[in-house]
Design a protein around this motif. Structure first.
Motif, PDB file in Angstrom:
ATOM      1  N   ARG A   1     -27.172  19.724  49.854  1.00  0.00           N
ATOM      2  CA  ARG A   1     -28.047  20.056  48.742  1.00  0.00           C
ATOM      3  C   ARG A   1     -30.075  19.768  48.940  1.00  0.00           C
ATOM      4  NH1 ARG A   1     -30.629  17.026  45.047  1.00  0.00           N
ATOM      5  NH2 ARG A   1     -29.457  15.437  45.327  1.00  0.00           N
ATOM      6  N   ARG A   2     -29.776  18.818  49.385  1.00  0.00           N
ATOM      7  CA  ARG A   2     -30.904  18.462  50.193  1.00  0.00           C
ATOM      8  C   ARG A   2     -31.750  19.372  51.149  1.00  0.00           C
ATOM      9  NH1 ARG A   2     -31.366  12.026  50.793  1.00  0.00           N
ATOM     10  NH2 ARG A   2     -31.079  11.452  48.213  1.00  0.00           N
ATOM     11  N   GLY A   3     -30.782  19.672  51.734  1.00  0.00           N
ATOM     12  CA  GLY A   3     -31.701  21.335  53.285  1.00  0.00           C
ATOM     13  C   GLY A   3     -31.942  21.726  52.334  1.00  0.00           C
ATOM     14  N   GLY A   4     -31.220  22.424  51.867  1.00  0.00           N
ATOM     15  CA  GLY A   4     -31.463  23.934  50.532  1.00  0.00           C
ATOM     16  C   GLY A   4     -32.487  23.530  50.233  1.00  0.00           C
ATOM     17  N   ARG A   5     -32.918  22.168  49.065  1.00  0.00           N
ATOM     18  CA  ARG A   5     -33.931  22.014  48.578  1.00  0.00           C
ATOM     19  C   ARG A   5     -35.233  22.534  49.652  1.00  0.00           C
ATOM     20  NH1 ARG A   5     -34.708  16.685  45.482  1.00  0.00           N
ATOM     21  NH2 ARG A   5     -33.014  16.966  45.464  1.00  0.00           N
TER      22      ARG A   5
ATOM     23  N   ALA B   1     -41.461  28.211  49.716  1.00  0.00           N
ATOM     24  CA  ALA B   1     -42.272  28.756  48.331  1.00  0.00           C
ATOM     25  C   ALA B   1     -43.717  28.416  49.410  1.00  0.00           C
ATOM     26  CB  ALA B   1     -41.355  27.719  47.322  1.00  0.00           C
ATOM     27  N   ALA B   2     -44.126  27.028  49.964  1.00  0.00           N
ATOM     28  CA  ALA B   2     -44.724  26.758  50.259  1.00  0.00           C
ATOM     29  C   ALA B   2     -45.831  28.489  51.403  1.00  0.00           C
ATOM     30  CB  ALA B   2     -44.841  25.814  50.941  1.00  0.00           C
ATOM     31  N   ARG B   3     -44.552  28.534  52.104  1.00  0.00           N
ATOM     32  CA  ARG B   3     -45.367  29.864  53.216  1.00  0.00           C
ATOM     33  C   ARG B   3     -45.565  31.004  52.169  1.00  0.00           C
ATOM     34  NH1 ARG B   3     -40.780  30.198  56.047  1.00  0.00           N
ATOM     35  NH2 ARG B   3     -40.898  28.808  56.850  1.00  0.00           N
ATOM     36  N   ARG B   4     -45.488  31.258  51.779  1.00  0.00           N
ATOM     37  CA  ARG B   4     -45.474  32.515  50.778  1.00  0.00           C
ATOM     38  C   ARG B   4     -46.735  31.962  49.824  1.00  0.00           C
ATOM     39  NH1 ARG B   4     -39.498  34.561  48.046  1.00  0.00           N
ATOM     40  NH2 ARG B   4     -38.764  34.549  50.151  1.00  0.00           N
ATOM     41  N   LEU B   5     -47.200  30.675  49.281  1.00  0.00           N
ATOM     42  CA  LEU B   5     -48.591  30.643  48.860  1.00  0.00           C
ATOM     43  C   LEU B   5     -49.548  30.196  49.951  1.00  0.00           C
ATOM     44  CD1 LEU B   5     -49.963  29.220  46.263  1.00  0.00           C
ATOM     45  CD2 LEU B   5     -49.163  27.322  47.476  1.00  0.00           C
TER      46      LEU B   5
END
Length: 83
Positions: A32-36, A43-47
């Motif tokens: 779960r933590r790895g997926g998050r 998301a940061a890379r896309r931003l």
């Protein structure tokens, strides 16, 4: 008893003891933590790509309007009119 044999005896004692048990939900929590973390990184890379694209577009628009490569008109001599 030499230090080497004492160290070896300590290692054997540790290995012979029962190993501590892991929590049963440890694997699920790690997944779960790895997926998050992966989603946040994506998301940061896309931003960052979006911000870079916006900066390039803004630069192109500014350059097309301001034309900084064109030499400004000279204002040091008066115009020669009325001769």
């Amino acid at each position: 008893m030499s230090p080497v044999s004492r160290r070896e005896a300590d290692v054997r004692r540790i290995l012979d003891e029962p190993q501590p048990s892991l929590p049963p939900d440890l694997c699920a929590e790690a997944v779960r933590r790895g997926g998050r973390r992966l989603r946040r990184r994506t998301a940061a890379r896309r931003l960052m790509w979006l911000l870079l694209l916006a900066a390039v577009v803004a630069l192109v628009v500014w350059m097309s309007v301001a034309q900084p490569w064109v030499e400004p008109p000279s204002e040091t001599t008066p115009p020669l009119t009325g001769w």
